[in-house]
Structures are given as structure tokens and as C-alpha cells.
Write an enzyme that holds these catalytic residues in place. Sequence first.
Site, short mmCIF file in Angstrom:
data_model
loop_
_atom_site.label_atom_id
_atom_site.label_comp_id
_atom_site.label_asym_id
_atom_site.label_seq_id
_atom_site.Cartn_x
_atom_site.Cartn_y
_atom_site.Cartn_z
N ASN A 78 37.58 37.97 37.88
CA ASN A 78 36.56 38.61 36.96
C ASN A 78 37.01 39.52 35.78
OD1 ASN A 78 34.42 37.31 38.43
ND2 ASN A 78 34.68 38.72 40.21
N ARG A 81 37.52 34.21 54.09
CA ARG A 81 38.38 33.45 52.81
C ARG A 81 38.54 31.87 53.28
NH1 ARG A 81 44.27 34.37 50.85
NH2 ARG A 81 44.20 32.89 49.16
N GLY A 85 41.09 35.31 45.52
CA GLY A 85 40.98 36.40 44.33
C GLY A 85 40.14 35.49 43.15
N GLN A 140 29.75 36.21 43.43
CA GLN A 140 30.76 35.28 43.31
C GLN A 140 30.24 34.21 42.44
OE1 GLN A 140 34.25 34.66 43.24
NE2 GLN A 140 33.63 32.74 42.67
N GLN A 177 31.59 31.76 40.02
CA GLN A 177 32.31 30.49 39.92
C GLN A 177 31.95 29.65 40.99
OE1 GLN A 177 36.43 30.39 39.49
NE2 GLN A 177 36.63 28.42 38.29
N TYR A 219 45.69 22.55 40.11
CA TYR A 219 46.48 23.83 40.22
C TYR A 219 47.88 23.37 40.04
CZ TYR A 219 42.96 27.24 42.02
OH TYR A 219 41.66 27.77 42.25
N HIS A 268 48.46 35.72 39.67
CA HIS A 268 47.42 34.80 39.40
C HIS A 268 46.21 35.05 38.64
CE1 HIS A 268 45.71 30.50 39.99
NE2 HIS A 268 44.62 31.12 40.02
N GLU A 269 45.36 36.03 39.48
CA GLU A 269 44.16 36.35 38.54
C GLU A 269 44.44 37.22 37.45
OE1 GLU A 269 42.01 34.99 40.01
OE2 GLU A 269 43.06 34.70 42.12
N1 BES Z 1 39.21 31.05 39.80
C1 BES Z 1 39.72 30.84 41.22
C2 BES Z 1 38.78 31.01 42.44
C3 BES Z 1 37.77 29.88 42.32
C4 BES Z 1 37.90 28.47 42.10
C5 BES Z 1 36.48 30.33 42.72
C6 BES Z 1 37.03 27.42 42.11
C7 BES Z 1 35.49 29.28 42.58
C8 BES Z 1 35.55 27.82 42.32
C9 BES Z 1 40.81 31.94 41.57
O1 BES Z 1 41.57 32.34 40.12
C10 BES Z 1 41.79 31.30 42.49
O2 BES Z 1 42.21 30.26 42.07
N2 BES Z 1 42.12 31.72 43.65
C11 BES Z 1 42.96 31.26 44.69
C12 BES Z 1 44.43 32.11 44.70
C13 BES Z 1 45.42 31.39 43.70
C14 BES Z 1 46.68 32.27 43.92
C15 BES Z 1 45.65 29.98 44.15
C16 BES Z 1 42.31 31.64 45.84
O3 BES Z 1 41.18 32.18 46.17
O4 BES Z 1 42.93 31.09 46.97
ZN ZN Z 2 42.73 30.59 39.61
#
Ligand code: BES
Ligand code: ZN
Length: 630
Positions: free
Chosen positions: A299, A582, A296, A166, A168, A408, A322-323
Site C-alpha cells: 500500500n 498468513r 506484505g 486488503q 488487492q 514472481y 519487496h514491498e
Molecule cells: N502484492 C503482493 C500481495 C498480493 C498478491 C495480494 C496477490 C493479493 C494478491 C505482495 O507484494 C507480495 O507479493 N507479498 C508476498 C511477499 C513477497 C516477498 C513474495 C507475500 O505476501 O508472501
Molecule cells: Zn509483491
Amino acid sequence: MRYLTIGLLTVVTAIAPGCAKTERPAAETATADVFSFANTTQFVTRHLHLDLDVDFDAQALRGNATLQLERLDGNASRIVLDTRDLDIDTVSFLVDGGMSVDADHALGDRDDTLGAPLTVDVPPDLEGDSLLSLRIDYNTNPESTALMWLPARLTAGGEHPLMFSQSQSIHARSWVPLQDTPAVRITYSATIRTPTDLVAVMSANNDPAAERDGEFTFEMPQPIPSYLLAIAVGNLGFAELGDRTGVYAEPELLEASAWEFADTQAMLESAEAMFGPYQWGRYDILILPPSFPYGGMENPRLSFLTPSLIAGDRSLVAVVAHELAHSWSGNLVTNATWRDIWLNEGWTTYLEYRLMQEIFSVERAEEENVINYEELLDNFERIDPKYQGLAPEADLDDPDYAQGTIQYHKGNLFLQFLERSFGRETFDLFITKYFDAHAFEVITSEQFLDYLDAELLSAYPGKVGRAQAEEWLYEAGLPEGAIIPRATTLERARELAGLWSSGEIVLDRIPMDGWSPHATIHFIDSLDADLPAEKLAEVDAALGLSNTQNAEIARTWFTQVAKRGYRPAYEQLGNYLKRYGRARLIVPIYTALAGNGEDADLAQELFAAARDNYHPQTVSYIESRLAERQ
Ligand code: BES
Ligand code: ZN
């Protein structure tokens, strides 16, 4: 007070004095990435080749990385790369004819957030070369903040180990020495050696038919920022979803995954119709074990997903939308610095909303919009106003803690506001033009603002002024004119929760069978704060809450259980905390337990019992949350 957010969570990290207003960064300086040591104005990476052995026993990747660097500044002779917890073995430059020249190098002091800079001196012999090929032999360590090494017991099959990355925000440097900043885009290739019973996949051109012969090769021909480098190795099978889409998962989860995510191909086609061509070839998804720290991760070519989305009713697939949407906002047009994260996450949340309208219904998208809006209001209450702009001017301490619901959901509402102001047709033209004009580029919030101004605000005068857009970018809270989302189904659920809490109606009278999971979540969240245990038992039994297979309903329920100290459900609560890593699903529960006045020790005990199942990023997040409660 200082408030920080991670993923979709918020934490108060420390008490800090006042919040002095900082100068708005000028567009030229805004691209300087304070989270990277790399001297990217002197040298810039164009291509990366990885040659790595995956060693499950040592919990390490071992091999070499070769960076193709372009020297932008003819006088520069020292390259600085980012690393964290890497053992650097040898560093050399590859020169014509396959020869190599050893290079002097040094690892600087380790900073907790940034890791350690690796400085490499370019030998005098190579002084005139503008293209350099730098090879670093190294290995990772078990404490890599990107990698998680799962023993077989934490997988669905229980017989093979599994590992995943992971990267990011700034964790790529803990498995590859590189320029770890979103401002630099690279292509990459890789040779990955694995135990012969396992399969490797990457954020690259995966081949579902690749033989399990212990060696996998990859190409990623489109340039990507380092935070999108990704790898996973495990006993993975593949199922086709459409002609360009498919799902990788452990064989035990393949059928359920293929059913749950059957809409992926339709989402891809819808997204192309609305946002412009999909530029990455295939779009596949990878279902990881429950320890995956996010819902999610986008990648490229292969989104990584938590298995907690497999609810059995396709109710949580907004995360896939979203992804997938990140294939445009984020992966194609990328935030230049972590301060500009709303360009990735706010845009993506808006595109997700549009996709959900298209694939499911306006009503469902609106329910999700309302839930997001309520989370946003909650964040406005808890987060220091200086972090409430879309592009906050205040310095961030750690980019992982700089992401949040505000970027977001306020970002989503900003784009909904623009859509409403200019009309969907005009705004849709703007969307495709924006992605086309900036494809494979990185941009700052200020560059976006200029583009928006030229293409929309000034092109259709009299609708939205530049000052209004600036208010969204730089001011706290929600600007006037924001569209407040509403969903009558959720309002009804809230009303019924109130009526039932106060004893005005019986549970049988509530038509829950026809409810969406979102309405159920709203109902649970709206129960009176002082509801007696008998009533909690009644609603638990009627809705099967403690045993629900829907991880989002469970999250809402167990948070209520923890807040209210409802002990009959503690055993299931403990199981849930052990099962999922998670962060979004479990941090609110730990926080509620630690804060209910009685169970701070229990929260620590449960954490101690579960922490081996969590990714390092989840562990550090829970630790900071629980520390505040001490
Ligand atoms: N890119 C993010 C995950 C992320 C954010 C990793 C910041 C590290 C640092 C991913 O696209 C994301 O936003 N995931 C959300 C889901 C979304 C539907 C809001 C999550 O993991 O909850
Ligand atoms: Zn995102």
C-alpha cells in the site's frame, strides 16, 4: 486439470477439459479488464473522496464516497461501478452551489468473483457536463472480502479491537463503490471517524503526531489504482526509523519492530540510487496482527506487513525490500490488467533481489534466489503449462488465483537474464529510464515488450532477440539461457541432510550454528522422506524446531511434521495454525495434513477451530484446498 495460484501458493481447483490455445490478445484489447464491470472508456474516475465512520460493533464502514468522474464519451449517460456486498443507500450528483440531484440507480445480480454492478443514470439536466461529481451513501457488511474486524483477543495488546483492509486484487469494491480496475488511476482524500481511543492510517499522508480525537483526514495526491486503497484502525503507535521512514504497530510490538526493520531507511536510499527517485514522500510500514493474510502488501506510503516477519534476527526482511520495491514496479508503473501481474510481481522480485545484494550481501541474495527457484520448479510441475508464461494467454477465473510463483520468480529470472545479457551498467540505465518513462501509467505486457525492444533489444543488437523475449512471455517452463541460481551454502546443507538421514554422520558434526535460516530451511526440506520418528525427535530437539520463533522455519518444519504424520509435534502444529492467518505459512500445512492419508478429518477440525482468526481471503483459499482432498 486446472491449476490456479494465489499469492505464493498453488491449488488444483477443478477438473476441466483440454486446454485450447487462445489467440494472443491484440495490444488494444488487452487493456479490457474482464474483472471489472466499469465502463471506463465512457467515464473515468479522477478523484475519490471518502467520508466514513468506523463502526466496530456493526463491523461496518458507513458514510459516503464521492467520485469525480470525467465523461470521455459525450453520448454516454449511464455509469457502471463495481461493488460487492455493499448496502447502497442513496445516489446523487453534486452540482454547483452545493445542491444535489438524486439519481436513478440499480444494483445488478451478484457474481461470486466480481460482485454486483451498480448502474447510475446521469440525469438529463447534467447531459452537457463532462465533469461529474457522484456521491454514494452506503455501508459495508461484515462479510466484506477486503475488511477484517479483529476482536481485542486477536491483537498483541488484547485490549482494543483492530480492523484492516486488503484490496488487492479486486476487493476494493467490497468497501468502496468504484471503478475497481488497475487500468484507472485516482487521487483520493478521506475523513475517517473512529472510536476516540484508536488511530486510523491509510495508504496516504499519515501524520504520526495526529491526535486521537476520533477524526483523521488524509490526502493521497499521487494517482493510484484502486487495489492500493487501504485503511487500518487500531491502537497504533509510531517509531521513527529514519528521516523519511518509520513503523506503525501496536505499542507492544513497537520496539521489536523498530529493531527488526531498522534497515528500512537504508533500503529506501539504496532503492533510489538504483531505480530513480522515490515519488511518494514518506515510506512507512505498518505491522498488523498475525491474521494479516499476506507477508506484505505494498500500500503506497505505508506497506502493510505480517508480524511473522519479526524473527528477532532480521532474517525475513526481504519482504520489506519487496514491498518497498513495489513503490517503483507496481505502484509507479502498474499492470494494466491482472494478466500482466508479472510486470508488478516479477519486476518487484528482481528489484528485491538487487536490494538484498546491496543491503546485505550477494551470498544472502543468492540463497533467497535459490529458494525462489526451487519454488518455481515445484510450480512448473504442478501448474498447467497454459498458465506458465509470464503473460499467460489463457483466461483466468479469479485474479487472486492468477498470481503465483511463476510470475514472481520466472519474471525475476527473465530480468536477471536481461541484466546478464546486456551487462549491469546498461541494464541499470534501462531500469531508471523505464520507470521514468512510464511513471504513474499502466502498461500491458505487450507495451512492455515494445519498449524493451526499442530501448534494449534493438538498441544493442545481437544479444537478445525479440523472439527470445516472447518465449519468456508466452511459453511454458524456462527458456534456454536462463541463469540457474546456485548457493554453495544451501548445497552443503542439503548434502549434510542426506548424510545425516542415512546415518553417515551424527548431528553434532553439522555446523548449524553458523547457518542462515535459509540453510536450516533447506536442511529440513532435504531430510529423507522415510526418516523414522526417533530421528525427527532428534532433529527437533537439537534445533528447537517445534518452538522456533522463526515463522518460515516453523512453516517448513510443520509441513514436514504433517507430511510424515509426526504426532509428537501436533500440539505445536495446532498452535501455529491458530496463530497465523498468513496463507503462505499455513496452507502447505493443511494440505500436507489432509494428504498424509490419515489426518484429513484432523485438518478439518483444526481449520474449524482456527477459522475465526483468519481473513476471508485466507478462509476461501484453505476451503478450496481442503475441498480438493475430499
Ligand atoms: N502484492 C503482493 C500481495 C498480493 C498478491 C495480494 C496477490 C493479493 C494478491 C505482495 O507484494 C507480495 O507479493 N507479498 C508476498 C511477499 C513477497 C516477498 C513474495 C507475500 O505476501 O508472501
Ligand atoms: Zn509483491
